[in-house]
Each structure stands twice: as structure tokens, then as C-alpha cells.
Design a protein around this motif. Structure first.
Motif, PDB file in Angstrom:
ATOM      1  N   SER A 230       0.829  -1.208   0.000  1.00 43.55           N
ATOM      2  CA  SER A 230       0.000   0.000   0.000  1.00 43.55           C
ATOM      3  C   SER A 230       0.862   1.256   0.000  1.00 43.55           C
ATOM      4  O   SER A 230       0.574   2.227  -0.715  1.00 43.55           O
TER       5      SER A 230
ATOM      6  N   SER B 107      -4.390  -3.396  -2.489  1.00 37.18           N
ATOM      7  CA  SER B 107      -3.417  -2.370  -2.140  1.00 37.18           C
ATOM      8  C   SER B 107      -3.338  -1.287  -3.212  1.00 37.18           C
ATOM      9  O   SER B 107      -2.901  -0.173  -2.939  1.00 37.18           O
TER      10      SER B 107
ATOM     11  N   PRO C  59      -5.969  -0.614   3.795  1.00 32.91           N
ATOM     12  CA  PRO C  59      -4.950   0.102   3.013  1.00 32.91           C
ATOM     13  C   PRO C  59      -4.931   1.601   3.308  1.00 32.91           C
ATOM     14  O   PRO C  59      -3.868   2.225   3.294  1.00 32.91           O
TER      15      PRO C  59
END
Length: 510
Positions: free
Chosen positions: A74, A157, A291
Motif C-alpha cells: 500500500s 493495495s 490500506p
């Protein structure tokens, strides 16, 4: 990928919730079909134990690696300029996971018989042999499920949530076909084969988002890669956390095997009914929230705002549903599973599990929010220590309460352990990272407890007045409890009362 803001999270959460709802409801239909075909008996008990044995291998590596990779990927995605340049650390993690799980699956298959005897000591010889055979079949899916989890984490992500949310659709359709079409002829083995085929379909569904991102996952074993090292730092604690969850399930089923036949199935189906709202709603929120929190770890104000939003949604949605489950446990179970081979005795045992599992629903939702935040902050040690403590509570509770209370004792032990874990994790997140406002959380829960008491009283009165068919009783209790709770939020002018409206506005924007 830009950082997910509040509106982006709401829109993503609504998207994920909608898509996940399809998969989750199909999963529930799968359970209904399986219950009607097999009932709560020895064969289904053996199948559930076989799944537990597979999860020893799967849970120790796959889930932990996927959760560990998400914060790293992320942050890398957040600084990309629109072009996905790949993630070497993720490639190494993926490769290593596939190798470890492949070897682990083979070893587990060799020793499936003795392990089945150890983990289900109450089974007779025939049921133990069935569990071992089913284990060897479902172990084929270990690598498939692990690959799915990791590839879904990679796509999420990068802000791609849709395909991962739909993965349950082909899996559940295949499982429904396996149970309904092949179960009557081939018996419980049809479920195990369906599980493997369905897991393969789930994996294939993760490929389109990776293609659209223009990224490829390549076999790598560069163990000194900085990205992989960052992932590896989180893995050991995550492994323990995953193992703890699996140990709880295995102990529940081991103790359940010493009770009456079908106790394991009653516990499993009771938990699935209780956990359905969390899967359908709260877990959907956490998919984009995790995320976003990972990308906001250097902005404490934003992080606390996201945590507060997660807790508000969790409490506002789950508290009235906990009340509904407690008040209308038996009619809900009858509506869900009361057909075919699922007998009135099975309904009663499953309803008992639902009643005592109900508090665990709220605890599980709160724990997921605060633990996900701790993981995003790179703190996996504290949640693991608490998980071990909660596991001890669960195991001791099983051993002490099951002989006295039966199925209810095992469910109560699970609820107690999850409540302890939720409270302790929230306190540590506050004391170690200042990541949650405990005063606001306490006021939120106090308000929820007050409204739950009033709504519960209304639900009990309505259930006693209706006393009709199970479906009618369930509907009346649901609307009575949830309506009373929502009205209470309006009367008290509670800020969390705006949460459902925010979600509806986000839905309209989608």
C-alpha cells in the motif's frame, strides 16, 4: 494510487459491501443446501474437522503473509505515478509462501490419520477414517486458497476491490452444485472435491485486476530485498495470531467431538449465522479501510479519524443485530436451516450456539478495526500477546464449561475470549500509539448498551406476542429491534446515527 480519503473509503466500502453481499449470501445458501442434504451428523462433523486440519497449514502461512504484505505494498502504491512498477518484496513473499505450503500440504496428507484422531478424540473409528480421507482431498486446495489471498491483497493495495469481493460467487456456486447434485450419490466426499474445484475458480478470478494493473508476479527468492524484509518483520507475529485463531477452532471441535453427535455442526452453523452480518457489512468496510490506514500511519489525526469511523460503523450496525440474534435465535435458525435432514433437535442445538455466540459478533468487529490499525502501524506484537491470552481463556472455558453446559459452554467460552481480545487491543492501541480515543469509544458503547437494552425489551415483547411461524417472528423481531434502535439514535442525536446515511449517499454516488 492516491491515498483513500473519507469519501473514497465510503464509495469503496459500498462497492465492496454490495459485491461481497452477493458472495456471502451465496455462501449462506451453500450452507442451507449442505444442511438440508447432510443434516447435523457424523459425516458433516468429519468434513468440518477436515477443513480445520487444512487450516493448520493454510492459517500458519497464507493469511499471515497476505496481511503482512498489505501495508508494504500500500505504501509503495501510494507513491507510484500511475504506473505499477511491480513489487519485488511481494514476489518473494508469494514465491516463498507457495513453496512452504506445498511442502506443508504433503506432510499433512501423510499424517492426516493420526492428526485426525488427535484433534477429534471423541470420533469413532469410522468417522476418524472419513475425516482423514476428506483431509487428503481438501489439502489440494491449500496452495490455491493461499494464492488467492495474496493476489487479492496485491490488487486491494492498488485500490482494486471488485474482483476479490466476487471470488466467493464461483466458489459457492460450485459448492452448491457439489452438495445438491452429487452429495446424494457420492456422499460427503462430493463436498471435499467441490471445495478444491471451487478454490481453483477463486484463484482464476484474481487474474483480471492484475492484468489491468500491468503487473506480473514473478518467482523470486531474493530474501535480502528490503521490501520482503519489511514484510518478514511482521510475519512471525502474524503467524502466531493466525495459529491462535485456528487453535481456538480446533479445540472447539475437539471438545465438541466428545459431546453428542452433530455438536460440531451445530457450533459451526451457529457461528456462521452469527458471523454473517460481520462478513456482509463490517469486513466489507475494512477491505478499503486497511490500506487507507496503512497509507496514513504518519498522519495521526487522519488515522484516528479513520479508526473512529470504523468503530462507529461497527457498533451502529452490529449492536442491534446482536440483540436480534439473542432474542430470535431459534426462529432464525429454523428459517435458515430448518429443512431436509436438519431435524428439530438440530435446530435447537444450533439456536443454543447462536444465543451464546451473539456477544462475540460485536467483539469480533471491534477487534478487527483496532487490530488492523495496529498491524498498519507495524505493531504486531501486542495483538499477538492478547491473542494468546484470549486463546487460553477460550481453551480453559471449553474444558470447564462444555461438560456442564454442552454446546452453550463452548460458545460462551468463544464469546468471552473475543470480548477480552477486543477490550485489550483497544486499550493497547491507545496506550502505545494514541490510535484511538477511548473516551469517545466508551461513550459510543455506553449509548449502544442503553439502546440495546430498550430494543431488546421491545424484541422480547414482540416475539411473545407474535408466536407464529418462524419467518413471521423473525421479521417482526428484526424490524422491531432495528427500528427501536434507529429511533433511539435520532432521539439521542447520536453522531453515529449519520453513518448509515453516509453509506446510502455513497451508494447513490456509485
Amino acid at each position: 494510487m492516491a491515498r483513500l480519503g473519507g469519501k473514497s473509503i465510503s464509495r469503496a466500502a459500498v462497492l465492496v459491501a454490495g459485491l461481497t453481499a452477493v458472495s456471502t449470501l451465496l455462501g449462506f445458501l451453500r450452507d442451507v443446501v449442505i444442511a438440508a442434504i447432510f443434516g447435523a451428523g457424523a459425516e458433516l462433523d468429519a468434513y468440518l474437522v477436515a477443513q480445520g486440519l487444512m487450516n493448520i497449514v493454510l492459517g500458519l502461512v497464507a493469511y499471515a503473509m497476505a496481511r503482512s504484505a498489505t501495508p508494504v505494498v500500500s505504501r509503495e502504491a501510494a507513491v507510484e505515478d500511475g504506473n505499477c512498477r511491480g513489487h519485488t518484496g511481494f514476489d518473494v513473499a508469494f514465491t516463498l509462501t507457495m513453496v512452504v505450503l506445498g511442502i506443508g500440504g504433503v506432510v499433512m496428507a501423510i499424517f492426516a490419520g493420526p492428526v485426525a484422531s488427535l484433534l477429534a478424540p471423541g470420533f469413532d473409528a469410522e468417522t476418524t477414517a472419513t475425516a482423514a480421507t476428506l483431509t487428503r482431498i481438501v489439502l489440494v486446495a491449500t496452495v490455491l486458497v493461499a494464492g488467492t489471498d495474496l493476489l487479492a491483497a496485491l490488487a486491494q493495495s492498488h485500490g482494486r476491490f471488485a474482483w476479490a469481493s466476487l471470488q466467493g460467487v464461483p466458489f459457492n456456486l460450485i459448492m452448491i452444485a457439489a452438495a445438491g447434485l452429487f452429495g446424494p450419490r457420492y456422499g460427503i466426499a462430493a463436498l471435499a472435491v467441490g471445495f478444491v474445484v471451487g478454490s481453483g475458480a477463486r484463484l482464476l478470478l484474481q487474474l483480471p485486476p492484475l492484468r489491468s494493473l500491468g503487473t506480473r508476479v514473478r518467482p523470486r527468492l531474493q530474501l535480502k530485498d528490503p521490501g520482503f524484509r519489511e514484510i518478514a518483520v511482521l510475519v512471525p507475529a502474524m503467524l502466531v495470531g493466525s495459529a491462535v485463531g485456528n487453535v481456538n477452532t480446533l479445540v472447539d471441535r475437539a471438545v465438541g467431538s466428545t459431546l453428542e453427535e452433530g455438536a460440531i455442526t451445530a457450533l459451526s452453523y451457529g457461528w456462521r449465522l452469527v458471523n454473517l452480518p460481520e462478513q456482509l457489512l463490517i469486513a466489507s468496510l475494512l477491505v478499503p479501510l486497511y490500506p487507507a490506514i496503512s497509507a496514513s500511519v504518519r498522519d495521526l489525526t487522519e488515522l484516528r479519524r479513520l479508526v473512529n469511523r470504523g468503530l462507529s460503523v461497527t457498533v451502529t450496525i452490529l449492536v442491534p443485530l446482536c440483540v436480534v440474534l439473542a432474542v430470535a435465535a431459534e426462529p432464525l435458525v429454523e428459517v435458515a436451516f430448518g429443512r431436509g435432514a436438519f431435524s428439530p433437535e438440530d435446530i435447537e442445538a444450533t439456536a443454543t450456539a447462536v444465543l451464546w455466540y451473539a456477544p462475540a459478533l460485536l467483539a469480533l468487529g471491534i477487534r478487527q478495526v483496532v487490530v488492523s490499525t495496529a498491524y498498519a502501524l507495524g505493531d504486531a506484537r501486542a495483538p499477538v500477546v492478547i491473542s494468546v491470552l484470549a486463546m487460553v481463556v477460550n481453551v480453559v472455558g471449553d474444558i470447564l464449561l462444555a461438560p456442564v453446559m454442552g454446546v452453550a459452554g463452548i460458545a460462551l467460552a468463544t464469546s468471552a475470549s473475543l470480548v477480552l481480545a477486543a477490550v485489550a487491543n483497544a486499550w493497547l492501541l491507545r496506550s502505545r500509539h494514541d490510535g484511538v480515543n477511548l473516551r469517545e469509544a466508551f461513550v459510543l458503547l455506553l449509548r449502544a448498551a442503553l439502546l440495546a437494552a430498550v430494543a431488546g425489551a421491545v424484541g422480547v415483547v414482540l416475539a411473545s406476542l407474535v408466536a407464529g411461524p418462524a419467518l413471521m417472528t423473525s421479521v417482526v423481531v428484526v424490524f422491531g429491534v432495528c427500528g427501536t434502535y434507529a429511533l433511539g439514535l435520532v432521539v439521542l442525536r447520536a453522531p453515529e446515527g449519520r453513518v448509515p446515511l453516509d453509506m446510502l449517499r455513497a451508494a447513490r454516488r456509485r
